[in-house]
Write an enzyme that holds these catalytic residues in place. Structure first.
Site, PDB file in Angstrom:
ATOM      1  N   LYS A 179     -29.717 -98.420 -33.402  1.00 46.86           N
ATOM      2  CA  LYS A 179     -30.733 -98.422 -34.446  1.00 46.86           C
ATOM      3  C   LYS A 179     -31.875 -99.319 -33.971  1.00 46.86           C
ATOM      4  CE  LYS A 179     -31.619 -99.592 -39.254  1.00 46.86           C
ATOM      5  NZ  LYS A 179     -31.056 -99.989 -40.541  1.00 46.86           N
ATOM      6  N   LYS A 232     -30.932 -93.813 -34.336  1.00 43.24           N
ATOM      7  CA  LYS A 232     -31.917 -93.865 -35.408  1.00 43.24           C
ATOM      8  C   LYS A 232     -33.119 -94.694 -34.972  1.00 43.24           C
ATOM      9  CE  LYS A 232     -32.338 -95.823 -39.967  1.00 43.24           C
ATOM     10  NZ  LYS A 232     -31.697 -96.542 -41.021  1.00 43.24           N
TER      11      LYS A 232
END
Ligand code: PBG
Length: 307
Positions: A179, A232
Site C-alpha cells: 500500500k 493499492k
C-alpha cells in the site's frame, strides 16, 4: 476467441461506506454515485449488487467524531455500529463475501492508522494489540475476510495468531501488502473524515518509487499467513501487480482507489472522456496486469455493462 483477458463481476469487490445513523444516505461529493449509507441502504445496495453478480463487499465505517479517541477504543466495542452491521448483513445475505477494514484511522482522534506517541511518532508495536482487538470483534460478528489496511509491520502474523488462539481459524486475511503513500486516497479521506491531523502516512505506507520493497512485503505477508495479497492503488502500480502475480501463488487483489474513480467521473462529467470506455479499459488493464480480484467503486457500473 483470441481475447486474452476476461473480467467477470464475480471478481469485483464493492466498497461501501457505513454511517451510524440507520436511515442516512449522504452523497459523497468527491465520489459521484457513492454515498455514506445507513444500514438499511447498505442492505439494499448489497441486494442490488448480488442480483448483478457481485458477491464481494468491503465495509468502511464513517465514525462520528464523538467516538474518536487516541487509542481508537470504539473500534473494538463488540456492539459498535460496524460490528452490528456485519451481523445484520451476514444474517440476511450469508452468500456474500464480506470484508472489513482493520486500521485505527476511522476511529482515531489523530487520524492515523497506528497509535501516535507523545512525540508524534507512530508506535508500531503498541498498535498491534489494538488491531487484534478490532479484528477479534469483527471475526466474532461473522466477517469473512479481514482487511488490515494499516500497514504496521508484523500485523498479519500477529492477527493470525490471535485469531487462531481465539478459535477463529476460518476467518481469512486479505493483506494490504503493498500500500503506497498515495495522493489518490483524497476522496476516501473526505468520505470518512479520516485525514491525518498531523504529519503524513509516509512512515508506514510505501514510497511510490519502490518496486522491490513490494516483494519483501509480499514475502513477509505470505510467511505470516495472509490468504490474499493486495496492491493499492492499482493504476500507477500495474508493474507491482504483475510482480506479485508472478512471485506468489496466493490470489492477488488490486484496489482501484477513490482518486482513480473520481478522475474518470470528473473528466467524464466535463465531456472530456467517455466514462464507460475509460472504466472498462481501466479495469481490464488491472486484470491484465495480473489481479485476480479488483476492489472498485465502479463495481455496479461494470456489472451492469456486462449483464
Ligand atoms: C486507511 C485506508 C485508506 C483507504 C482504505 N483504507 C486511505 C488512507 O490510507 O489514508 C483508501 C481507499 C481509497 O482511496 O479508495 N486505513
Amino acid at each position: 476467441m483470441v481475447r486474452e483477458t476476461q473480467l467477470d463481476a464475480g471478481q469485483l469487490i464493492y466498497p461501501l461506506f457505513l454511517l451510524e445513523d440507520d436511515r442516512a444516505n449522504n452523497p459523497i461529493l468527491s465520489l459521484p454515485g457513492q454515498a455514506q449509507l445507513g444500514l438499511q441502504d447498505v442492505l439494499s445496495e448489497i441486494e442490488t449488487s448480488l442480483q448483478l453478480g457481485i458477491t464481494g463487499f468491503v465495509l468502511f465505517p464513517a465514525v462520528d467524531s464523538k467516538h474518536k479517541t487516541k487509542n481508537a477504543s470504539y473500534s473494538y466495542d463488540p456492539e459498535n455500529f460496524y460490528t452490528r452491521a456485519i451481523r445484520a448483513i451476514k444474517q440476511r445475505f450469508p452468500e456474500c463475501s464480506l470484508m472489513s477494514d482493520v486500521a485505527m484511522d476511522p476511529y482515531s482522534s489523530d487520524g492515523h492508522d497506528g497509535f501516535v506517541d507523545d512525540h508524534g511518532k507512530i508506535d508500531n508495536d503498541k498498535t498491534l494489540p489494538i488491531l487484534a482487538n478490532m479484528a477479534l470483534a469483527q471475526a466474532d460478528a461473522g466477517i469473512d475476510i479481514l482487511g488490515p489496511s494499516d500497514m504496521m509491520d508484523g500485523r498479519v502474523g500477529y492477527l493470525r495468531q490471535e485469531l487462531d488462539a481465539a478459535g477463529y481459524t476460518e476467518t481469512s486475511i486479505m493483506s494490504y501488502t503493498a500500500k503506497y503513500a498515495s495522493a489518490f486516497y483524497g476522496p476516501f479521506r473526505d468520505a470518512l473524515d479520516s485525514a491525518p491531523k498531523g504529519g503524513d502516512k509516509k512512515t508506514y505506507q510505501m514510497d511510490p518509487a519502490n518496486r522491490k520493497e513490494a516483494l519483501r512485503e509480499a514475502m513477509l505477508d505470505e510467511e505470516e499467513g495472509a490468504d490474499i495479497l493486495m496492491v493499492k492503488p492499482a493504476l500507477c502500480y500495474l508493474d507491482i501487480i504483475s510482480d506479485l502475480r508472478s512471485y506468489s501463488h496466493l490470489p492477488v487483489a488490486a484496489y482501484n482507489v477513490s482518486g482513480e474513480y473520481a478522475m474518470v467521473k470528473a473528466a467524464a462529467a466535463k465531456g472530456w472522456i467517455n466514462e464507460t470506455a475509460a472504466m472498462e479499459e481501466m479495469l481490464l488493464s488491472i486484470r491484465r496486469a495480473g489481479a485476480d480480484i479488483i476492489l472498485t467503486y465502479f463495481a455496479k457500473d461494470y456489472a451492469r455493462l456486462k449483464k
